[in-house]
Scaffold this motif. Sequence first.
Motif, PDB file in Angstrom:
ATOM      1  N   LYS A  13       0.839  -1.211   0.000  1.00 38.50           N
ATOM      2  CA  LYS A  13       0.000   0.000   0.000  1.00 38.50           C
ATOM      3  C   LYS A  13       0.876   1.264   0.000  1.00 38.50           C
ATOM      4  CE  LYS A  13      -4.294   1.775   1.877  1.00 38.50           C
ATOM      5  NZ  LYS A  13      -5.522   1.427   2.568  1.00 38.50           N
ATOM      6  N   LYS A  32       0.921   4.117  -2.918  1.00 41.82           N
ATOM      7  CA  LYS A  32       0.627   5.528  -2.630  1.00 41.82           C
ATOM      8  C   LYS A  32       1.870   6.404  -2.787  1.00 41.82           C
ATOM      9  CE  LYS A  32      -3.580   4.828  -0.377  1.00 41.82           C
ATOM     10  NZ  LYS A  32      -4.758   5.516  -0.738  1.00 41.82           N
ATOM     11  N   ARG A  66     -13.976  -4.727  11.999  1.00 33.98           N
ATOM     12  CA  ARG A  66     -15.260  -4.809  11.288  1.00 33.98           C
ATOM     13  C   ARG A  66     -16.346  -5.282  12.253  1.00 33.98           C
ATOM     14  NH1 ARG A  66     -14.520  -8.030   6.257  1.00 33.98           N
ATOM     15  NH2 ARG A  66     -13.488  -6.126   5.582  1.00 33.98           N
ATOM     16  N   LYS A 106     -17.354   7.777   6.215  1.00 33.01           N
ATOM     17  CA  LYS A 106     -17.949   7.585   4.885  1.00 33.01           C
ATOM     18  C   LYS A 106     -19.156   6.696   5.060  1.00 33.01           C
ATOM     19  CE  LYS A 106     -13.657   7.665   2.245  1.00 33.01           C
ATOM     20  NZ  LYS A 106     -12.736   6.797   1.514  1.00 33.01           N
ATOM     21  N   TYR A 128     -21.361   4.672   3.140  1.00 37.32           N
ATOM     22  CA  TYR A 128     -21.662   4.022   1.861  1.00 37.32           C
ATOM     23  C   TYR A 128     -23.014   3.308   1.908  1.00 37.32           C
ATOM     24  CZ  TYR A 128     -16.702   4.580   0.421  1.00 37.32           C
ATOM     25  OH  TYR A 128     -15.466   5.063   0.071  1.00 37.32           O
ATOM     26  N   LYS A 155     -21.857   2.888  -3.259  1.00 45.61           N
ATOM     27  CA  LYS A 155     -20.875   2.945  -4.346  1.00 45.61           C
ATOM     28  C   LYS A 155     -21.512   2.399  -5.632  1.00 45.61           C
ATOM     29  CE  LYS A 155     -16.548   1.960  -3.884  1.00 45.61           C
ATOM     30  NZ  LYS A 155     -15.224   1.396  -3.492  1.00 45.61           N
ATOM     31  N   ASN A 166     -20.815   0.178  -7.662  1.00 43.44           N
ATOM     32  CA  ASN A 166     -20.831  -1.290  -7.809  1.00 43.44           C
ATOM     33  C   ASN A 166     -21.828  -1.963  -6.854  1.00 43.44           C
ATOM     34  OD1 ASN A 166     -19.483  -0.897  -5.410  1.00 43.44           O
ATOM     35  ND2 ASN A 166     -17.698  -2.137  -5.924  1.00 43.44           N
ATOM     36  N   TYR A 226     -21.591  -1.562  -3.376  1.00 44.03           N
ATOM     37  CA  TYR A 226     -20.964  -1.721  -2.041  1.00 44.03           C
ATOM     38  C   TYR A 226     -21.638  -0.828  -1.006  1.00 44.03           C
ATOM     39  CZ  TYR A 226     -17.322  -1.702   1.581  1.00 44.03           C
ATOM     40  OH  TYR A 226     -16.635  -1.813   2.771  1.00 44.03           O
ATOM     41  N   HIS A 234     -18.001   3.485   7.106  1.00 45.54           N
ATOM     42  CA  HIS A 234     -16.566   3.483   7.415  1.00 45.54           C
ATOM     43  C   HIS A 234     -16.184   4.680   8.282  1.00 45.54           C
ATOM     44  CE1 HIS A 234     -15.249   1.059   3.587  1.00 45.54           C
ATOM     45  NE2 HIS A 234     -16.243   0.491   4.230  1.00 45.54           N
ATOM     46  N   GLU A 285      -9.206   1.853  11.330  1.00 42.18           N
ATOM     47  CA  GLU A 285     -10.359   1.933  10.423  1.00 42.18           C
ATOM     48  C   GLU A 285     -11.431   0.981  10.944  1.00 42.18           C
ATOM     49  OE1 GLU A 285     -10.914   1.760   5.704  1.00 42.18           O
ATOM     50  OE2 GLU A 285     -10.848  -0.209   6.627  1.00 42.18           O
ATOM     51  N   GLN A 338     -15.156  -0.585  10.061  1.00 37.65           N
ATOM     52  CA  GLN A 338     -16.222  -0.769   9.055  1.00 37.65           C
ATOM     53  C   GLN A 338     -17.406  -1.403   9.773  1.00 37.65           C
ATOM     54  OE1 GLN A 338     -14.522  -3.383   6.084  1.00 37.65           O
ATOM     55  NE2 GLN A 338     -13.158  -1.813   5.277  1.00 37.65           N
ATOM     56  N   GLU A 382     -17.792 -10.028  -3.621  1.00 37.25           N
ATOM     57  CA  GLU A 382     -17.308  -9.052  -4.604  1.00 37.25           C
ATOM     58  C   GLU A 382     -15.788  -8.919  -4.514  1.00 37.25           C
ATOM     59  OE1 GLU A 382     -16.465  -4.955  -6.133  1.00 37.25           O
ATOM     60  OE2 GLU A 382     -16.096  -5.764  -4.146  1.00 37.25           O
ATOM     61  N   HIS A 383     -15.266  -8.971  -3.281  1.00 33.70           N
ATOM     62  CA  HIS A 383     -13.820  -8.876  -3.048  1.00 33.70           C
ATOM     63  C   HIS A 383     -13.112 -10.055  -3.723  1.00 33.70           C
ATOM     64  CE1 HIS A 383     -10.075  -9.222  -0.648  1.00 33.70           C
ATOM     65  NE2 HIS A 383     -10.140  -7.906  -0.616  1.00 33.70           N
TER      66      HIS A 383
END
Length: 205
Positions: free
Chosen positions: A56, A60, A80, A108, A110, A115, A117, A119, A123, A146, A148, A161-162
């Motif tokens: 990552k 970035k 999570r 966020k 969602y 999203k 797609n 999702y 978050h 983080e 979720q 989906e992942h």
Amino acid sequence: MTDDIYGKYRPALKAVLADIAARIEAYNEQEKAKNGEMAYEHLIYRIKSSDSMAEKCRRKGLPETSQSALLNIKDAIGIRIVCRFVDDIYLNVRYIKAMAGCRIVQEKDYIKHVKPNGYRSYHMILEFTEPYEDAAGANPGHFFAEIQIRTIAMDSWASLEHQMKYKHDVKNTDIIERELKRCADELAACDVSMQTIRNLICSEQ
Ligand code: 0O2
């Protein structure tokens, strides 16, 4: 990569994660004792692997250091919370926002802003002040996590989906993506119906 990107900060990271998870678990127990209903169905957590974090950093354009991993990237600690009902998501959000020593860095939704797609999930990036030295040298230190929060239906969709996203030999991706989107919307409609049924049952008690 053989070196641990978290270096000497790994024990602190583990302690911070254990502290946050224990507080969320205590909240669930409290809700169960108070209302007879759990605040969430289950909780999972992890420290992002050193290799994934290094990847990552590269993605970035950051140097592969503990400072990048713990100060610039904010999901070394990932938690999570999986709930039965949509309203429970927002109860958990309220509890987490009120946790001592916790500052909200980013949110966020969602679920309200789905999203393209399909999702759905809530978050939050949080900053916790804890009695350990952080990667900037401060003690008490600041550690990011983080969180979720999603329903069981949203969670099972996201893992499917992942799986598709990371399989590179999948054929008919257009059809699969369209079907996944349709499925996400159907699951969301079921989540609304489940919440309505639950509210009806509760109003009769
Ligand atoms: P992993 O392995 O799950 O940790 P970021 O890339 O984190 O700097 P971004 O993408 O703006 O910033 O963050 P966002 O949107 O909050 O997403 C972060 C995480 O949410 C992702 O982590 C996924 O776990 C999950 N997520 C977001 N969008 C999707 C999606 O469309 N499908 C699925 N299945 N999961 C999603 P990582 O870092 O990608 O990986």
